[in-house]
Design a protein around this motif. Structure first.
Motif, mmCIF file in Angstrom:
data_model
loop_
_atom_site.group_PDB
_atom_site.id
_atom_site.type_symbol
_atom_site.label_atom_id
_atom_site.label_comp_id
_atom_site.label_asym_id
_atom_site.label_seq_id
_atom_site.Cartn_x
_atom_site.Cartn_y
_atom_site.Cartn_z
ATOM 1 N N TRP A 181 -0.769 -5.249 -6.254
ATOM 2 C CA TRP A 181 -1.546 -5.997 -7.574
ATOM 3 C C TRP A 181 -2.395 -7.238 -7.146
ATOM 4 C CZ3 TRP A 181 -1.941 -1.979 -9.723
ATOM 5 C CH2 TRP A 181 -0.794 -1.002 -10.028
ATOM 6 N N LEU A 182 -1.928 -8.055 -6.088
ATOM 7 C CA LEU A 182 -2.353 -9.318 -5.669
ATOM 8 C C LEU A 182 -3.757 -8.983 -4.968
ATOM 9 C CD1 LEU A 182 0.888 -11.283 -4.571
ATOM 10 C CD2 LEU A 182 -0.357 -11.458 -6.660
ATOM 11 N N ALA A 228 -6.098 -8.062 -7.697
ATOM 12 C CA ALA A 228 -6.546 -9.198 -8.363
ATOM 13 C C ALA A 228 -7.650 -10.092 -7.366
ATOM 14 C CB ALA A 228 -5.379 -10.172 -8.630
ATOM 15 N N ASP A 229 -7.197 -10.104 -6.217
ATOM 16 C CA ASP A 229 -8.370 -10.896 -5.380
ATOM 17 C C ASP A 229 -9.839 -10.316 -5.181
ATOM 18 O OD1 ASP A 229 -6.349 -12.824 -4.915
ATOM 19 O OD2 ASP A 229 -5.899 -12.086 -2.528
ATOM 20 N N PHE A 230 -9.718 -8.960 -5.156
ATOM 21 C CA PHE A 230 -11.051 -8.381 -5.135
ATOM 22 C C PHE A 230 -11.746 -8.507 -6.522
ATOM 23 C CE2 PHE A 230 -9.370 -5.298 -1.575
ATOM 24 C CZ PHE A 230 -10.411 -5.524 -0.694
ATOM 25 N N MET A 231 -11.068 -8.346 -7.399
ATOM 26 C CA MET A 231 -11.633 -8.442 -8.792
ATOM 27 C C MET A 231 -12.066 -10.073 -8.904
ATOM 28 S SD MET A 231 -9.436 -6.235 -11.248
ATOM 29 C CE MET A 231 -10.798 -6.246 -12.648
ATOM 30 N N GLU A 232 -11.207 -10.897 -8.586
ATOM 31 C CA GLU A 232 -11.530 -12.300 -9.111
ATOM 32 C C GLU A 232 -12.680 -12.839 -8.057
ATOM 33 O OE1 GLU A 232 -9.310 -15.786 -10.941
ATOM 34 O OE2 GLU A 232 -8.369 -15.015 -9.532
ATOM 35 N N MET A 276 -8.913 -3.380 -16.652
ATOM 36 C CA MET A 276 -9.551 -3.175 -15.583
ATOM 37 C C MET A 276 -10.648 -1.741 -15.483
ATOM 38 S SD MET A 276 -8.341 -1.965 -11.876
ATOM 39 C CE MET A 276 -7.703 -0.163 -12.157
ATOM 40 N N VAL A 277 -10.462 -0.940 -16.461
ATOM 41 C CA VAL A 277 -11.115 0.062 -17.041
ATOM 42 C C VAL A 277 -12.512 -0.340 -17.490
ATOM 43 C CG1 VAL A 277 -11.398 2.242 -18.414
ATOM 44 C CG2 VAL A 277 -9.589 2.032 -16.988
ATOM 45 N N GLU A 278 -12.358 -1.341 -18.415
ATOM 46 C CA GLU A 278 -13.342 -1.838 -19.221
ATOM 47 C C GLU A 278 -14.309 -2.806 -18.185
ATOM 48 O OE1 GLU A 278 -12.118 -4.267 -22.523
ATOM 49 O OE2 GLU A 278 -10.958 -2.629 -23.227
ATOM 50 N N VAL A 279 -13.633 -3.421 -17.358
ATOM 51 C CA VAL A 279 -14.267 -4.355 -16.129
ATOM 52 C C VAL A 279 -15.031 -3.284 -15.547
ATOM 53 C CG1 VAL A 279 -14.000 -5.711 -14.577
ATOM 54 C CG2 VAL A 279 -12.678 -6.407 -16.554
ATOM 55 N N PHE A 280 -14.569 -2.206 -15.074
ATOM 56 C CA PHE A 280 -15.166 -1.272 -13.972
ATOM 57 C C PHE A 280 -16.451 -0.814 -14.855
ATOM 58 C CE2 PHE A 280 -11.653 -0.551 -10.781
ATOM 59 C CZ PHE A 280 -11.658 -1.679 -10.373
ATOM 60 N N GLU A 281 -16.357 -0.359 -15.957
ATOM 61 C CA GLU A 281 -17.361 0.230 -16.930
ATOM 62 C C GLU A 281 -18.569 -0.808 -17.121
ATOM 63 O OE1 GLU A 281 -15.533 1.451 -20.421
ATOM 64 O OE2 GLU A 281 -14.887 3.417 -19.552
ATOM 65 N N GLY A 282 -18.265 -1.994 -17.483
ATOM 66 C CA GLY A 282 -19.272 -3.069 -17.270
ATOM 67 C C GLY A 282 -19.904 -3.489 -15.894
ATOM 68 N N ALA A 283 -19.188 -3.330 -15.142
ATOM 69 C CA ALA A 283 -19.806 -3.517 -13.935
ATOM 70 C C ALA A 283 -20.633 -2.407 -13.261
ATOM 71 C CB ALA A 283 -18.778 -3.588 -12.463
ATOM 72 N N ALA A 288 -7.606 -9.982 -13.408
ATOM 73 C CA ALA A 288 -6.998 -10.663 -12.359
ATOM 74 C C ALA A 288 -5.974 -11.480 -12.428
ATOM 75 C CB ALA A 288 -7.865 -11.479 -11.354
ATOM 76 N N GLY A 289 -5.914 -12.162 -13.459
ATOM 77 C CA GLY A 289 -4.647 -12.992 -13.890
ATOM 78 C C GLY A 289 -3.472 -12.173 -14.604
ATOM 79 N N LEU A 290 -3.743 -11.261 -15.259
ATOM 80 C CA LEU A 290 -2.736 -10.210 -15.598
ATOM 81 C C LEU A 290 -2.186 -9.478 -14.647
ATOM 82 C CD1 LEU A 290 -4.604 -8.385 -18.748
ATOM 83 C CD2 LEU A 290 -2.653 -9.881 -18.697
ATOM 84 N N PHE A 291 -2.840 -9.137 -13.330
ATOM 85 C CA PHE A 291 -2.296 -8.409 -12.313
ATOM 86 C C PHE A 291 -1.573 -9.432 -11.462
ATOM 87 C CE2 PHE A 291 -5.658 -4.957 -12.245
ATOM 88 C CZ PHE A 291 -5.028 -4.093 -12.300
ATOM 89 N N ARG A 292 -1.939 -10.440 -11.297
ATOM 90 C CA ARG A 292 -1.000 -11.672 -10.820
ATOM 91 C C ARG A 292 0.408 -11.845 -11.568
ATOM 92 N NH1 ARG A 292 -6.196 -13.774 -9.231
ATOM 93 N NH2 ARG A 292 -6.238 -13.569 -6.982
ATOM 94 N N LEU A 293 0.241 -11.889 -12.590
ATOM 95 C CA LEU A 293 1.523 -12.075 -13.389
ATOM 96 C C LEU A 293 2.519 -10.814 -13.614
ATOM 97 C CD1 LEU A 293 0.022 -13.768 -16.591
ATOM 98 C CD2 LEU A 293 1.455 -14.869 -14.689
ATOM 99 N N GLY A 294 1.915 -9.552 -12.856
ATOM 100 C CA GLY A 294 2.833 -8.385 -12.724
ATOM 101 C C GLY A 294 2.757 -7.670 -13.905
ATOM 102 N N ARG A 295 1.658 -7.859 -14.837
ATOM 103 C CA ARG A 295 1.580 -7.102 -16.022
ATOM 104 C C ARG A 295 0.565 -5.978 -15.961
ATOM 105 N NH1 ARG A 295 0.583 -11.865 -20.267
ATOM 106 N NH2 ARG A 295 -0.145 -9.899 -21.720
#
Length: 88
Positions: free
Chosen positions: A68-69, A72-76, A30-37, A15-22
């Motif tokens: 992206w924001l 990020a909100d959904f993820m965080e 995000m792919v790794e996060v979704f796989e873990g979830a 989420a922080g990376l998305f907020r920074l525009g990266r």
């Protein structure tokens, strides 16, 4: 560190990376996060899996719109809340 804590930390980081525009770097994370979830929620009840499917759809729609924001909100907030739910 527990697997749950690792996924929560990855959600915050992504989420922080998305907020920074990266967005490219964040999308890879995000792919790794979704796989873990997905792995964590595989054994959850039908209602939790339905919530996960709806949340995933919303996050992918944000990605498609390059919101992206919003993503990020959904993820965080939403995703972490779902992962931390004891019934999950």
């Amino acid at each position: 560190m527990s697997a749950l804590q690792r996924w929560v930390d990855e959600c915050h980081q992504c989420a922080g990376l998305f907020r920074l525009g990266r967005d490219v770097e964040a999308a890879l994370t995000m792919v790794e996060v979704f796989e873990g979830a997905q792995q964590r929620l595989l054994s959850a009840g039908a209602q939790t899996q339905q919530v996960w499917a709806q949340l995933l759809t919303q996050m992918l729609e944000c990605q498609e719109r390059q919101d992206w924001l919003g993503l990020a909100d959904f993820m965080e907030y939403e995703l972490i809340q779902l992962l931390e739910d004891p019934s999950a």
